[in-house]
Design an enzyme around this catalytic site. Structure first.
Site, mmCIF file in Angstrom:
data_model
loop_
_atom_site.group_PDB
_atom_site.id
_atom_site.type_symbol
_atom_site.label_atom_id
_atom_site.label_comp_id
_atom_site.label_asym_id
_atom_site.label_seq_id
_atom_site.Cartn_x
_atom_site.Cartn_y
_atom_site.Cartn_z
ATOM 1 N N LYS A 116 0.821 -1.216 0.000
ATOM 2 C CA LYS A 116 0.000 0.000 0.000
ATOM 3 C C LYS A 116 0.849 1.259 0.000
ATOM 4 O O LYS A 116 0.453 2.276 -0.579
ATOM 5 C CB LYS A 116 -0.951 0.013 1.209
ATOM 6 C CG LYS A 116 -2.151 -0.891 1.023
ATOM 7 C CD LYS A 116 -3.285 -0.445 1.926
ATOM 8 C CE LYS A 116 -4.544 -1.233 1.656
ATOM 9 N NZ LYS A 116 -5.618 -0.913 2.600
ATOM 10 N N LYS A 199 -4.962 -9.137 -6.307
ATOM 11 C CA LYS A 199 -6.280 -9.445 -5.724
ATOM 12 C C LYS A 199 -7.317 -8.401 -6.166
ATOM 13 O O LYS A 199 -6.971 -7.233 -6.409
ATOM 14 C CB LYS A 199 -6.188 -9.575 -4.202
ATOM 15 C CG LYS A 199 -6.170 -8.288 -3.472
ATOM 16 C CD LYS A 199 -6.423 -8.452 -1.980
ATOM 17 C CE LYS A 199 -6.466 -7.036 -1.413
ATOM 18 N NZ LYS A 199 -6.743 -6.870 -0.055
ATOM 19 N N LYS A 202 -11.495 -3.099 -3.731
ATOM 20 C CA LYS A 202 -12.414 -1.971 -3.913
ATOM 21 C C LYS A 202 -11.650 -0.676 -4.164
ATOM 22 O O LYS A 202 -12.211 0.299 -4.633
ATOM 23 C CB LYS A 202 -13.415 -1.827 -2.758
ATOM 24 C CG LYS A 202 -12.885 -1.949 -1.342
ATOM 25 C CD LYS A 202 -14.005 -1.778 -0.315
ATOM 26 C CE LYS A 202 -13.951 -2.763 0.830
ATOM 27 N NZ LYS A 202 -12.750 -2.758 1.674
HETATM 28 P P1 TYM Z 1 -11.005 -5.208 3.627
HETATM 29 O O1 TYM Z 1 -11.962 -4.085 3.807
HETATM 30 O O2 TYM Z 1 -9.889 -5.009 2.664
HETATM 31 O O3 TYM Z 1 -11.770 -6.514 3.207
HETATM 32 C C1 TYM Z 1 -12.829 -7.048 3.978
HETATM 33 C C2 TYM Z 1 -12.776 -8.564 3.936
HETATM 34 O O4 TYM Z 1 -12.799 -9.006 2.572
HETATM 35 C C3 TYM Z 1 -11.700 -9.882 2.330
HETATM 36 N N1 TYM Z 1 -11.241 -9.661 0.949
HETATM 37 C C4 TYM Z 1 -11.118 -10.625 0.031
HETATM 38 N N2 TYM Z 1 -11.348 -11.949 0.087
HETATM 39 C C5 TYM Z 1 -11.139 -12.661 -1.044
HETATM 40 N N3 TYM Z 1 -10.708 -12.106 -2.209
HETATM 41 C C6 TYM Z 1 -10.466 -10.783 -2.307
HETATM 42 N N4 TYM Z 1 -10.059 -10.237 -3.439
HETATM 43 C C7 TYM Z 1 -10.671 -9.974 -1.146
HETATM 44 N N5 TYM Z 1 -10.539 -8.644 -0.888
HETATM 45 C C8 TYM Z 1 -10.879 -8.485 0.396
HETATM 46 C C9 TYM Z 1 -10.633 -9.456 3.312
HETATM 47 O O5 TYM Z 1 -9.709 -10.505 3.555
HETATM 48 C C10 TYM Z 1 -11.464 -9.121 4.531
HETATM 49 O O6 TYM Z 1 -11.755 -10.290 5.259
HETATM 50 N N6 TYM Z 1 -7.959 -5.040 7.518
HETATM 51 C C11 TYM Z 1 -9.244 -5.508 7.088
HETATM 52 C C12 TYM Z 1 -10.402 -4.981 7.909
HETATM 53 C C13 TYM Z 1 -10.283 -5.205 9.381
HETATM 54 C C14 TYM Z 1 -10.443 -6.427 10.062
HETATM 55 C C15 TYM Z 1 -10.272 -6.128 11.425
HETATM 56 C C16 TYM Z 1 -10.717 -7.722 9.643
HETATM 57 C C17 TYM Z 1 -10.030 -4.249 10.314
HETATM 58 N N7 TYM Z 1 -10.009 -4.814 11.542
HETATM 59 C C18 TYM Z 1 -10.357 -7.117 12.420
HETATM 60 C C19 TYM Z 1 -10.808 -8.714 10.630
HETATM 61 C C20 TYM Z 1 -10.623 -8.413 11.972
HETATM 62 C C21 TYM Z 1 -9.446 -5.063 5.663
HETATM 63 O O7 TYM Z 1 -8.816 -4.153 5.169
HETATM 64 O O8 TYM Z 1 -10.438 -5.672 5.032
#
Ligand code: TYM
Length: 338
Positions: A116, A199, A202
């Site tokens: 990032k 990957k 969004k």
């Molecule tokens: P975020 O917002 O990027 O994504 C949310 C969830 O979606 C999953 N994900 C994917 N799974 C499969 N293929 C993809 N291309 C893909 N893109 C995203 C992510 O693995 C995630 O589960 N850091 C986290 C948010 C967070 C969090 C937490 C998660 C903050 N605190 C505590 C679990 C526990 C994030 O950026 O997710």
């Protein structure tokens, strides 16, 4: 009321855009059945989102839109706790405490920061650097032990366990529990439609790289038609997908959306060219996603009701986190405020 076992589930999603098919298949869809099996807490992590620039008006709109998306996907504020991270002070407070527990060397190993921050690390926000500490706080403020996520979050959860262990060790307590990542097989990593080695995200600048949960049938059809593939037909066996990341990705998406194994998709479609396969895939995606988009639109016509559900969620979340925070402050030796 049915008593749920004491395991607590926590997961989060950033309101940095409309949720994608990757978010849905890798995470959100797996959250839905957890509501009935465990005490489940789901959080829209706006404080994580601002680790990179977010336009203020867009951020609040996207936060509400994310709430609508999660509810439209099947989260039910009567069966789970759904709230916004900044509404519960424990996250920021425990995040700070963990900034003082985590070691710089640990953070330096985080691949997501490297991705990032890009080439200009010096220009990245300090928040982006300590992002995983806040994530550990999100989970541990509730003593949650099960965390359903996509594959890309695995390293962050390992760090969360390192933080919990160091805290327990330094203060001589058994206070923070061990976290178990729950990562679902076939769709744990949905890839970009334009580049099968990246990957689906969004925040990708190209909208053509992803399916958004708000995309209509025409948009889905166009994106799938334009999705990168190769000239080879669909193989008979998984080995035939080796070195073909885009082909593997579309087969994986088809398997996930139709609730089957990639092997079965190959069996059904082997020998077919990707032109025909893409038509079937589009139909499956539209059938699955259009009711979600319609429900989202309906929910967004009543922002007051969405806000009320989120506020109720924050109150419930706070009631769980605050007693844990009180104990954490005592363990550390912070003088009680009152
Ligand atoms: P975020 O917002 O990027 O994504 C949310 C969830 O979606 C999953 N994900 C994917 N799974 C499969 N293929 C993809 N291309 C893909 N893109 C995203 C992510 O693995 C995630 O589960 N850091 C986290 C948010 C967070 C969090 C937490 C998660 C903050 N605190 C505590 C679990 C526990 C994030 O950026 O997710």
């Amino acid at each position: 009321m049915v008593m749920k076992p004491m395991t607590r589930v926590f997961s989060g999603i950033q309101p940095s855009g409309v949720p994608t098919l990757g978010n849905y298949l890798g995470a959100i869809r797996n959250w839905v059945p957890m509501q009935d099996a465990h005490e489940s807490i789901f959080c829209i992590v706006d404080l994580h989102a601002i680790t990179v620039w977010q336009d203020p008006k867009e951020l609040s709109r996207q936060t509400r839109e994310m709430a609508a998306a999660l509810i439209a996907c099947g989260l039910d504020s009567k069966r789970c706790t759904l709230f916004v991270q900044s509404h519960v002070p424990a996250h920021a407070e425990l995040g700070w405490i963990f900034n003082c527990v985590a070691r710089i060397g640990w953070l330096n190993r985080m691949t997501q920061f490297k991705d990032k921050a890009g080439k200009d690390r010096e220009a990245a926000s300090a928040g982006l650097y300590v992002y995983p500490n806040l994530m550990a706080a999100d989970i541990l403020a509730y003593h949650a032990t099960k965390v359903p996520v996509g594959d890309d979050q695995k390293q962050h959860l390992e760090l969360a366990n390192d933080i919990a262990q160091k805290f327990n060790h330094d203060y001589g307590v058994e206070f923070f529990p061990n976290i178990e990542p729950l990562i679902q097989g076939v769709a744990a990593r949905v890839m970009s439609l334009r580049d099968g080695t990246k990957k689906m995200s969004k925040s990708d600048p190209s909208d053509q790289s992803r399916i958004n949960l708000t995309d209509d049938a025409d948009a889905i059809a166009l994106k799938i038609r334009r999705a990168k593939t190769d000239a080879e037909p669909i193989p008979e066996h998984m080995a035939g997908l080796e070195g073909r990341p885009e082909a593997r990705n579309l087969v994986g998406i088809m398997a996930a959306i139709t609730d089957t194994l990639p092997e079965n998709v190959l069996r059904e479609h082997s020998g077919q060219g990707f032109g025909a396969f893409k038509g079937t895939l589009t139909e499956a995606l539209v059938a699955h996603l259009s009711p979600i988009a319609a429900e989202m639109r309906r929910l967004l016509t009543d922002p007051g009701a969405l806000d009320a559900a989120l506020h109720l969620g924050a109150e419930r979340a706070n009631a769980v986190a605050e007693p844990i925070m009180k104990q954490a402050r005592e363990i550390i030796g912070l003088l009680p405020a009152r």
